[in-house]
Design a protein around this motif. Sequence first.
Motif, PDB file in Angstrom:
ATOM      1  N   MET A   1       0.825  -1.189   0.000  1.00  0.00           N
ATOM      2  CA  MET A   1       0.000   0.000   0.000  1.00  0.00           C
ATOM      3  C   MET A   1       0.870   1.253   0.000  1.00  0.00           C
ATOM      4  O   MET A   1       0.447   2.276  -0.512  1.00  0.00           O
ATOM      5  N   ASN A   2       2.078   1.157   0.554  1.00  0.00           N
ATOM      6  CA  ASN A   2       2.984   2.310   0.546  1.00  0.00           C
ATOM      7  C   ASN A   2       3.368   2.718  -0.871  1.00  0.00           C
ATOM      8  O   ASN A   2       3.509   3.907  -1.164  1.00  0.00           O
ATOM      9  N   ALA A   3       3.517   1.715  -1.747  1.00  0.00           N
ATOM     10  CA  ALA A   3       3.865   2.012  -3.137  1.00  0.00           C
ATOM     11  C   ALA A   3       2.749   2.815  -3.810  1.00  0.00           C
ATOM     12  O   ALA A   3       3.015   3.755  -4.572  1.00  0.00           O
ATOM     13  N   ILE A   4       1.514   2.455  -3.517  1.00  0.00           N
ATOM     14  CA  ILE A   4       0.379   3.182  -4.092  1.00  0.00           C
ATOM     15  C   ILE A   4       0.375   4.623  -3.590  1.00  0.00           C
ATOM     16  O   ILE A   4       0.158   5.558  -4.361  1.00  0.00           O
ATOM     17  N   LEU A   5       0.640   4.795  -2.295  1.00  0.00           N
ATOM     18  CA  LEU A   5       0.673   6.151  -1.733  1.00  0.00           C
ATOM     19  C   LEU A   5       1.755   7.009  -2.387  1.00  0.00           C
ATOM     20  O   LEU A   5       1.531   8.192  -2.656  1.00  0.00           O
ATOM     21  N   GLU A   6       2.908   6.422  -2.649  1.00  0.00           N
ATOM     22  CA  GLU A   6       3.992   7.173  -3.312  1.00  0.00           C
ATOM     23  C   GLU A   6       3.582   7.575  -4.731  1.00  0.00           C
ATOM     24  O   GLU A   6       3.867   8.689  -5.169  1.00  0.00           O
ATOM     25  N   LYS A   7       2.898   6.669  -5.429  1.00  0.00           N
ATOM     26  CA  LYS A   7       2.435   6.990  -6.778  1.00  0.00           C
ATOM     27  C   LYS A   7       1.398   8.117  -6.746  1.00  0.00           C
ATOM     28  O   LYS A   7       1.413   8.997  -7.596  1.00  0.00           O
ATOM     29  N   VAL A   8       0.518   8.078  -5.751  1.00  0.00           N
ATOM     30  CA  VAL A   8      -0.505   9.123  -5.614  1.00  0.00           C
ATOM     31  C   VAL A   8       0.161  10.471  -5.361  1.00  0.00           C
ATOM     32  O   VAL A   8      -0.200  11.481  -5.977  1.00  0.00           O
ATOM     33  N   LYS A   9       1.143  10.483  -4.471  1.00  0.00           N
ATOM     34  CA  LYS A   9       1.843  11.734  -4.163  1.00  0.00           C
ATOM     35  C   LYS A   9       2.517  12.301  -5.407  1.00  0.00           C
ATOM     36  O   LYS A   9       2.421  13.501  -5.682  1.00  0.00           O
ATOM     37  N   ALA A  10       3.201  11.444  -6.159  1.00  0.00           N
ATOM     38  CA  ALA A  10       3.903  11.899  -7.368  1.00  0.00           C
ATOM     39  C   ALA A  10       2.909  12.416  -8.411  1.00  0.00           C
ATOM     40  O   ALA A  10       3.147  13.464  -9.038  1.00  0.00           O
ATOM     41  N   ALA A  11       1.807  11.713  -8.588  1.00  0.00           N
ATOM     42  CA  ALA A  11       0.808  12.143  -9.569  1.00  0.00           C
ATOM     43  C   ALA A  11       0.177  13.463  -9.155  1.00  0.00           C
ATOM     44  O   ALA A  11      -0.083  14.329  -9.993  1.00  0.00           O
ATOM     45  N   TYR A  12      -0.049  13.636  -7.850  1.00  0.00           N
ATOM     46  CA  TYR A  12      -0.661  14.879  -7.390  1.00  0.00           C
ATOM     47  C   TYR A  12       0.289  16.070  -7.568  1.00  0.00           C
ATOM     48  O   TYR A  12      -0.147  17.157  -7.949  1.00  0.00           O
ATOM     49  N   VAL A  13       1.558  15.853  -7.303  1.00  0.00           N
ATOM     50  CA  VAL A  13       2.539  16.926  -7.483  1.00  0.00           C
ATOM     51  C   VAL A  13       2.558  17.366  -8.950  1.00  0.00           C
ATOM     52  O   VAL A  13       2.558  18.561  -9.256  1.00  0.00           O
ATOM     53  N   ALA A  14       2.544  16.385  -9.852  1.00  0.00           N
ATOM     54  CA  ALA A  14       2.530  16.707 -11.285  1.00  0.00           C
ATOM     55  C   ALA A  14       1.249  17.445 -11.655  1.00  0.00           C
ATOM     56  O   ALA A  14       1.287  18.447 -12.392  1.00  0.00           O
ATOM     57  N   PHE A  15       0.115  16.970 -11.139  1.00  0.00           N
ATOM     58  CA  PHE A  15      -1.168  17.621 -11.420  1.00  0.00           C
ATOM     59  C   PHE A  15      -1.167  19.058 -10.916  1.00  0.00           C
ATOM     60  O   PHE A  15      -1.565  19.977 -11.633  1.00  0.00           O
ATOM     61  N   GLU A  16      -0.717  19.245  -9.686  1.00  0.00           N
ATOM     62  CA  GLU A  16      -0.730  20.576  -9.069  1.00  0.00           C
ATOM     63  C   GLU A  16       0.129  21.567  -9.855  1.00  0.00           C
ATOM     64  O   GLU A  16      -0.287  22.702 -10.099  1.00  0.00           O
ATOM     65  N   ALA A  17       1.312  21.127 -10.277  1.00  0.00           N
ATOM     66  CA  ALA A  17       2.211  22.006 -11.023  1.00  0.00           C
ATOM     67  C   ALA A  17       1.596  22.406 -12.368  1.00  0.00           C
ATOM     68  O   ALA A  17       1.607  23.580 -12.751  1.00  0.00           O
ATOM     69  N   ASP A  18       1.052  21.422 -13.083  1.00  0.00           N
ATOM     70  CA  ASP A  18       0.477  21.706 -14.397  1.00  0.00           C
ATOM     71  C   ASP A  18      -0.797  22.539 -14.290  1.00  0.00           C
ATOM     72  O   ASP A  18      -1.021  23.448 -15.090  1.00  0.00           O
ATOM     73  N   ALA A  19      -1.618  22.261 -13.292  1.00  0.00           N
ATOM     74  CA  ALA A  19      -2.847  23.038 -13.109  1.00  0.00           C
ATOM     75  C   ALA A  19      -2.509  24.492 -12.787  1.00  0.00           C
ATOM     76  O   ALA A  19      -3.162  25.410 -13.286  1.00  0.00           O
ATOM     77  N   ALA A  20      -1.492  24.705 -11.971  1.00  0.00           N
ATOM     78  CA  ALA A  20      -1.083  26.064 -11.625  1.00  0.00           C
ATOM     79  C   ALA A  20      -0.586  26.810 -12.860  1.00  0.00           C
ATOM     80  O   ALA A  20      -0.908  27.991 -13.048  1.00  0.00           O
TER      81      ALA A  20
END
Length: 58
Positions: A1-20
């Motif tokens: 489950m930790n691997a999934i959490l790391e993927k979520v964090k990375a995807a969110y960082v990418a989303f946040e940067a591009d949305a901004a």
Amino acid sequence: MNAILEKVKAAYVAFEADAAQQVEKGNKAAGTRARKASLELEKLMKEFRKASLEASKA
């Protein structure tokens, strides 16, 4: 489950940067990337939900 959490964090960082970039600078390509990242986040959240349910049963 930790691997999934790391993927979520990375995807969110990418989303946040591009949305901004789309909001602040009107960057259309960043908007496209943000939408793609949001779809990836959706898939990862479903995967997390399944893993979380299995973990709670054990």
